[in-house]
Design a protein around this motif. Structure first.
Motif, PDB file in Angstrom:
ATOM      1  N   UNK A  18      50.782  40.011   5.576  1.00 48.35           N
ATOM      2  CA  UNK A  18      52.197  40.334   5.386  1.00 48.35           C
ATOM      3  C   UNK A  18      53.081  39.116   5.654  1.00 48.35           C
ATOM      4  N   UNK A  19      52.734  38.361   6.682  1.00 47.07           N
ATOM      5  CA  UNK A  19      53.480  37.131   6.944  1.00 47.07           C
ATOM      6  C   UNK A  19      53.372  36.156   5.790  1.00 47.07           C
ATOM      7  N   UNK A  20      52.162  36.064   5.207  1.00 48.04           N
ATOM      8  CA  UNK A  20      51.977  35.181   4.056  1.00 48.04           C
ATOM      9  C   UNK A  20      52.806  35.662   2.871  1.00 48.04           C
ATOM     10  N   UNK A  21      52.823  36.984   2.653  1.00 49.06           N
ATOM     11  CA  UNK A  21      53.628  37.527   1.558  1.00 49.06           C
ATOM     12  C   UNK A  21      55.106  37.254   1.782  1.00 49.06           C
ATOM     13  N   UNK A  22      55.570  37.408   3.012  1.00 48.75           N
ATOM     14  CA  UNK A  22      56.986  37.139   3.300  1.00 48.75           C
ATOM     15  C   UNK A  22      57.316  35.671   3.049  1.00 48.75           C
ATOM     16  N   UNK A  23      56.411  34.799   3.447  1.00 51.64           N
ATOM     17  CA  UNK A  23      56.630  33.383   3.190  1.00 51.64           C
ATOM     18  C   UNK A  23      56.666  33.074   1.702  1.00 51.64           C
ATOM     19  N   UNK A  24      55.748  33.693   0.944  1.00 54.08           N
ATOM     20  CA  UNK A  24      55.740  33.499  -0.513  1.00 54.08           C
ATOM     21  C   UNK A  24      57.037  34.010  -1.132  1.00 54.08           C
ATOM     22  N   UNK A  25      57.497  35.174  -0.628  1.00 57.02           N
ATOM     23  CA  UNK A  25      58.727  35.761  -1.157  1.00 57.02           C
ATOM     24  C   UNK A  25      59.922  34.844  -0.940  1.00 57.02           C
ATOM     25  N   UNK A  26      60.064  34.346   0.296  1.00 54.04           N
ATOM     26  CA  UNK A  26      61.206  33.482   0.606  1.00 54.04           C
ATOM     27  C   UNK A  26      61.143  32.191  -0.203  1.00 54.04           C
ATOM     28  N   UNK A  27      59.970  31.565  -0.217  1.00 53.31           N
ATOM     29  CA  UNK A  27      59.833  30.291  -0.918  1.00 53.31           C
ATOM     30  C   UNK A  27      60.014  30.467  -2.429  1.00 53.31           C
ATOM     31  N   UNK A  28      59.386  31.513  -2.988  1.00 48.31           N
ATOM     32  CA  UNK A  28      59.491  31.736  -4.429  1.00 48.31           C
ATOM     33  C   UNK A  28      60.916  32.083  -4.835  1.00 48.31           C
ATOM     34  N   UNK A  29      61.589  32.888  -4.000  1.00 46.63           N
ATOM     35  CA  UNK A  29      62.980  33.265  -4.317  1.00 46.63           C
ATOM     36  C   UNK A  29      63.871  32.039  -4.350  1.00 46.63           C
ATOM     37  N   UNK A 153      66.445  38.475  -8.590  1.00 48.62           N
ATOM     38  CA  UNK A 153      65.860  39.657  -7.942  1.00 48.62           C
ATOM     39  C   UNK A 153      64.747  40.253  -8.806  1.00 48.62           C
ATOM     40  N   UNK A 154      64.962  40.278 -10.119  1.00 47.33           N
ATOM     41  CA  UNK A 154      63.921  40.787 -11.021  1.00 47.33           C
ATOM     42  C   UNK A 154      62.672  39.909 -10.949  1.00 47.33           C
ATOM     43  N   UNK A 155      62.921  38.593 -10.948  1.00 47.51           N
ATOM     44  CA  UNK A 155      61.792  37.676 -10.839  1.00 47.51           C
ATOM     45  C   UNK A 155      61.073  37.836  -9.501  1.00 47.51           C
ATOM     46  N   UNK A 156      61.867  38.057  -8.453  1.00 40.49           N
ATOM     47  CA  UNK A 156      61.291  38.233  -7.111  1.00 40.49           C
ATOM     48  C   UNK A 156      60.403  39.477  -7.046  1.00 40.49           C
ATOM     49  N   UNK A 157      60.878  40.585  -7.655  1.00 40.94           N
ATOM     50  CA  UNK A 157      60.094  41.816  -7.666  1.00 40.94           C
ATOM     51  C   UNK A 157      58.778  41.608  -8.403  1.00 40.94           C
ATOM     52  N   UNK A 158      58.842  40.921  -9.541  1.00 36.91           N
ATOM     53  CA  UNK A 158      57.616  40.650 -10.292  1.00 36.91           C
ATOM     54  C   UNK A 158      56.635  39.804  -9.481  1.00 36.91           C
ATOM     55  N   UNK A 159      57.167  38.780  -8.800  1.00 35.47           N
ATOM     56  CA  UNK A 159      56.296  37.907  -8.014  1.00 35.47           C
ATOM     57  C   UNK A 159      55.678  38.652  -6.825  1.00 35.47           C
ATOM     58  N   UNK A 160      56.476  39.520  -6.163  1.00 36.60           N
ATOM     59  CA  UNK A 160      55.928  40.294  -5.046  1.00 36.60           C
ATOM     60  C   UNK A 160      54.831  41.241  -5.526  1.00 36.60           C
ATOM     61  N   UNK A 161      55.045  41.869  -6.681  1.00 39.02           N
ATOM     62  CA  UNK A 161      54.017  42.752  -7.229  1.00 39.02           C
ATOM     63  C   UNK A 161      52.744  41.994  -7.549  1.00 39.02           C
ATOM     64  N   UNK A 162      52.913  40.807  -8.164  1.00 39.45           N
ATOM     65  CA  UNK A 162      51.731  40.000  -8.496  1.00 39.45           C
ATOM     66  C   UNK A 162      51.020  39.535  -7.230  1.00 39.45           C
ATOM     67  N   UNK A 163      51.809  39.167  -6.209  1.00 44.72           N
ATOM     68  CA  UNK A 163      51.204  38.718  -4.951  1.00 44.72           C
ATOM     69  C   UNK A 163      50.450  39.853  -4.264  1.00 44.72           C
ATOM     70  N   UNK A 164      51.062  41.054  -4.288  1.00 47.41           N
ATOM     71  CA  UNK A 164      50.393  42.209  -3.664  1.00 47.41           C
ATOM     72  C   UNK A 164      49.075  42.514  -4.363  1.00 47.41           C
ATOM     73  N   UNK A 165      49.074  42.454  -5.707  1.00 51.49           N
ATOM     74  CA  UNK A 165      47.833  42.675  -6.442  1.00 51.49           C
ATOM     75  C   UNK A 165      46.797  41.596  -6.107  1.00 51.49           C
ATOM     76  N   UNK A 166      47.292  40.357  -5.974  1.00 50.18           N
ATOM     77  CA  UNK A 166      46.370  39.263  -5.640  1.00 50.18           C
ATOM     78  C   UNK A 166      45.807  39.415  -4.236  1.00 50.18           C
TER      79      UNK A 166
END
Length: 482
Positions: A18-29, A153-166
């Motif tokens: 979860x910490x890694x996902x949060x970091x990816x979210x912040x950096x990607x956003x 925000x749309x791009x962020x949602x897509x990236x979070x979904x892809x990250x969760x699947x990964x």
């Protein structure tokens, strides 16, 4: 235990993910927003330049309104002094001078300028892009950032979904890893609990791989060491108990053995002192009894000292190569007068290959004398005693076995195992009657053991007894050993 460890490890791994996902979210956003805004800045700069050229070439500033609507933006045109000439969403006459606006300052200086801020006129957050335009003036195109934020925000949602699947495979792997680690940790904790309970025989079935394997191996080794230490302590405790029993029995036996002759000496001495000394008929008989008991005390004391020196390893042995025939003959010659008084026949039989032994001649002479003395005591008048030696076959150091065989009363089978104990007698009354101290066979055992040999007995009631002991047959140079 294992389930609790599993959930703790899995929770820890999930927190990391979860910490890694949060970091990816912040950096990607941030990267997406920066990239999108930069692209939009370049696009707005191009559009602002086109607007400026179109308006200047046609000398029609009224074209800026329709062009602004086509771009969904707001257009502002200022002169070289910063006065607002045209604004598509506000009255230019009421607007303040724009010369100090960051993007306008850059445009008036001849460069493309940009800035993100909230508009004081409309109250919305805009992306402002200004370009030089006309005679020292500037044209600014502004776009609300709501659209930019929506796109990000749309791009962020897509990236979070892809990250969760990964991360799903990672979560499955984490669960398997947590299960494996929890099982091994649970086994190690359970094993440590068994050790804490004193069950040092418990075993830990953990593969010797990785850090947990090393920990398991060290715990197993610690358990083995503790088990050996406990077994050693148990053996020592058993030996101490055995020694204590031997000491207690020894004290009791010595006290008992001393009490009878001492009581006899004291009784007959008092009798003599009370007047029997003048009794010619009984005086010599009383003195003979006193002498006999004194000799018994002396013999008992001598045997106790001999046994004590041997057990405490204070007796010095002079090891030499000695003739078997000479050793046996000297022993037979010593006891011959005693045997003759009972008409007991002494025979000697020596195997031709039994030539020499390595021993202390005096100690072995004592062994043979004790065995022969016992044989004579318990052999009826007119009986036979055979003493001999023969070589033992087998690998290792050559050995010779000596034996003393009598035709006496024999020994019951239940007494054979204790025959070499101190003060142990098969027939106590008869042993004291014959003058034995109860230490002769114990001395035999200790002397033979000091020579590295073994002693044993074979006997049947009313068929006689045979005592055996072994010595080394190897011929050595004369040495002294302690």
């Amino acid at each position: 235990m294992t389930a609790r460890i599993f959930f703790k490890i899995l929770a820890g791994l999930l927190l990391v993910l979860l910490g890694a996902m949060a970091g990816v979210d912040v950096l990607a956003s941030r990267v997406a927003e920066s990239t999108y805004v930069g692209s939009l800045q370049r696009e707005l700069a191009e559009k602002a330049g086109v607007m400026c050229v179109a308006a200047a070439s046609a000398h029609r500033q009224d074209l800026l309104g329709p062009m602004a609507r086509e771009t969904n933006g707001r257009v502002t045109l200022i002169d070289a002094g910063g006065r607002v000439l045209v604004d598509t969403e506000a009255n230019p006459g009421r607007m303040e001078n724009h010369r100090t606006r960051p993007e306008m300052k850059q445009a008036l200086a001849g460069f493309t300028g940009s800035n993100v801020r909230r508009s004081a006129t409309t109250g919305q957050e805009y992306l402002y892009v200004a370009v030089p335009c006309g005679d020292g003036g500037a044209l600014r195109l502004a776009v609300p950032l709501e659209e930019v934020h929506a796109q990000v925000e749309a791009l962020r949602v897509k990236m979070l979904g892809a990250t969760a699947l990964a991360f799903l495979p990672a979560i499955l792997i984490a669960a398997l890893l947590a299960r494996r680690i929890s099982q091994r940790l649970g086994a190690i904790i359970a094993f440590a609990g068994e050790l804490a309970k004193g069950n040092f025989r418990a075993r830990l079935a953990v593969p010797a791989k990785g850090e947990l394997g090393v920990l398991g191996a060290q715990l197993r080794e610690a358990g083995d060491h503790l088990q050996r230490a406990v077994e050693q302590l148990e053996r020592e405790h058993s030996e101490l108990e055995k020694l204590e029993r031997v000491r207690r029995d020894f004290v009791i036996n010595v006290s008992h053995e001393l009490r009878t002759p001492l009581a006899s000496i004291q009784g007959y001495t008092e009798t003599l002192m009370d007047g029997a000394l003048d009794d010619e008929r009984n005086r010599m008989r009383f003195l003979a009894v006193i002498k006999q008991n004194a000799e018994r005390l002396a013999s008992l004391t001598s045997d106790l000292l001999t046994l004590s020196r041997i057990e405490m390893q204070r007796r010095e042995f002079q090891f030499h190569t000695n003739s078997v025939e000479e050793i046996l003959q000297e022993a037979v010659d010593t006891v011959h007068p005693v045997a003759a008084r009972k008409s007991v026949v002494l025979r000697t039989r020596i195997h031709p290959d039994a030539v020499a032994v390595h021993c202390d001649a005096e100690a072995i002479h004592q062994v043979l004398i004790n065995l022969l003395d016992n044989a004579i005591k318990y052999t009826p008048d007119g009986g036979e005693i055979e003493v001999g030696a023969y070589p033992l076959s087998g690998e290792g150091t050559p050995r010779t076995e000596f034996y003393v065989r009598d035709s006496g009363v024999g020994i019951p089978a239940e007494d054979l195992s204790r025959l070499f104990e101190r003060f142990y007698r098969v027939d106590k009354a008869r042993s004291r009657e014959l003058g034995g101290t109860g230490l002769g066979l114990a001395i035999v055992k200790h002397l033979v053991k000091a020579h590295g040999g073994d002693v044993r007995v074979e006997s049947e009631v009313n068929k006689g007894s045979t005592f055996f002991f072994t010595l080394s047959s190897t011929v050595y140079d004369s040495v002294t050993a302690v």
